[in-house]
Enzyme design. Structure first.
Site, PDB file in Angstrom:
ATOM      1  N   GLU A 106       0.947  -0.751  -0.087  1.00 14.88           N
ATOM      2  CA  GLU A 106       0.162  -0.449   0.180  1.00 14.88           C
ATOM      3  C   GLU A 106       0.955   1.083  -0.146  1.00 14.88           C
ATOM      4  O   GLU A 106       1.674   1.771   1.081  1.00 14.88           O
ATOM      5  CB  GLU A 106      -0.956  -0.239   1.479  1.00 14.88           C
ATOM      6  N   ASP A 156      -6.107  -4.005  -6.028  1.00 16.52           N
ATOM      7  CA  ASP A 156      -7.057  -3.029  -5.128  1.00 16.52           C
ATOM      8  C   ASP A 156      -6.232  -1.610  -5.051  1.00 16.52           C
ATOM      9  O   ASP A 156      -7.114  -1.102  -3.688  1.00 16.52           O
ATOM     10  CB  ASP A 156      -7.516  -3.695  -3.700  1.00 16.52           C
TER      11      ASP A 156
HETATM   12  N1  SPD Z   1     -14.464   4.497  -7.388  1.00 12.89           N
HETATM   13  C1  SPD Z   1     -13.892   3.516  -5.969  1.00 12.89           C
HETATM   14  C2  SPD Z   1     -13.015   2.769  -6.423  1.00 12.89           C
HETATM   15  C3  SPD Z   1     -12.511   1.630  -5.071  1.00 12.89           C
HETATM   16  C4  SPD Z   1     -11.698   0.902  -5.453  1.00 12.89           C
HETATM   17  N2  SPD Z   1     -11.101   0.621  -4.275  1.00 12.89           N
HETATM   18  C5  SPD Z   1     -11.500   0.508  -3.009  1.00 12.89           C
HETATM   19  C6  SPD Z   1     -10.835   0.184  -1.512  1.00 12.89           C
HETATM   20  C7  SPD Z   1     -11.897  -0.747  -1.196  1.00 12.89           C
HETATM   21  N3  SPD Z   1     -10.658  -2.338  -0.575  1.00 12.89           N
END
Ligand code: SPD
Length: 278
Positions: A106, A156
């Site tokens: 991250e 993610d």
């Molecule tokens: N528009 C929202 C896109 C979100 C992508 N990731 C969300 C994080 C959830 N863990």
């Protein structure tokens, strides 16, 4: 006066939630970070004024980014999650006892710190000994990675603008393919086929130029623009519908959203999506 928090997408779509209160507001080197208590969606996280996750519908997102991959990859010992600072995705992955090692990469440590403190209802096992947390750029991490291949890669990321843009590009997918086991699976969040149709189509087509199978699947996520969201399953060897029935049955006994019927149905493409993808 009532307090609202709105995500405005592309100047044309707005999704707002009425708040009970603001829980945290801060700014990292990368983005603004907000945690709010809402009337209808429980506690929610927004980054740079875009909704990321909420207590109400986080299971739709996190179960569906994780379980289609975890139930189909040949083995699931080694998993890497790129992004996912709220911890919802690693929570799903670490719930599977077959998983031996998870790395979460991250960029923004503030997101993790804030979510550990304020999104405790997600019950993320942050101290699980199988978990390695790294605070760095996921693009560089996969580009320079030279260890044992990963069985599952989950991307993610936030929307494809700013620092996250490169997570949806051909060079990044080529790095991911290089570090993915031959019979491994990559799943990425790939935006809305309604609210972000051009981005969605471009990303799926880019994945298709790197992987033999790259199939989008669809999940209702009311928090996000238009509510219809996509993930894309990519692999050189694995059919997304060929899940391991025993593994999937075990998982569906403890999920709020995922089950085997949903797994099959999610890959059905409406005609407008077929047209978008040519
Ligand atoms: N528009 C929202 C896109 C979100 C992508 N990731 C969300 C994080 C959830 N863990």
């Amino acid at each position: 006066m009532a307090l609202w928090f709105d995500e405005i997408y592309g100047g044309k779509i707005r999704f707002g939630l009425k708040l009970k209160r603001s829980v945290f507001h801060g700014k990292s080197d990368f983005q603004s970070v907000d945690v709010v208590d809402t009337e209808e969606f429980g506690r929610a996280l927004a980054l740079e004024d875009a909704w990321m996750t909420s207590e109400r519908d986080e299971a739709h997102y996190h179960e569906m980014i994780a379980h289609p991959a975890l139930t189909t990859a040949r083995q699931i010992k080694r998993v890497v999650v790129i992004g996912g600072g709220d911890g919802g995705s690693i929570g799903e992955v670490l719930g599977d006892p077959e998983v031996e090692h998870v790395t979460m990469v991250e960029l923004d440590k503030l997101v993790v710190d804030v979510c550990r403190e304020h999104l405790t209802s997600f019950q993320v096992p942050w101290t699980d000994p199988r978990l390695t947390l790294r605070y760095e750029d996921g693009i560089a991490y996969l580009r320079d990675f030279s260890g044992e291949p990963y069985d599952v890669i989950l991307i993610d990321g936030s929307d494809p603008v700013g620092p996250a843009e490169g997570l949806y590009s051909s060079p990044f997918y080529e790095s991911a393919k290089r570090v993915l086991a031959k019979d491994g699976v990559l799943v990425s969040q790939t935006e809305s086929p309604i609210a972000m149709a051009p981005d969605f189509a471009r990303i799926v087509k880019t994945l298709r130029s790197s992987f033999k199978h790259a199939e989008p699947f669809f999940v209702p996520i009311p928090l996000y623009p238009s509510g219809m969201w996509s993930f894309t399953f990519a692999s050189d060897a694995i059919d997304p519908l060929a899940f391991d029935d025993t593994r999937a049955a075990k998982i569906e006994a403890q999920t709020r959203y995922y089950n085997r019927e949903i797994h099959r149905a999610a890959f059905a493409k409406p005609n407008f999506v077929r047209s978008l993808l040519g």
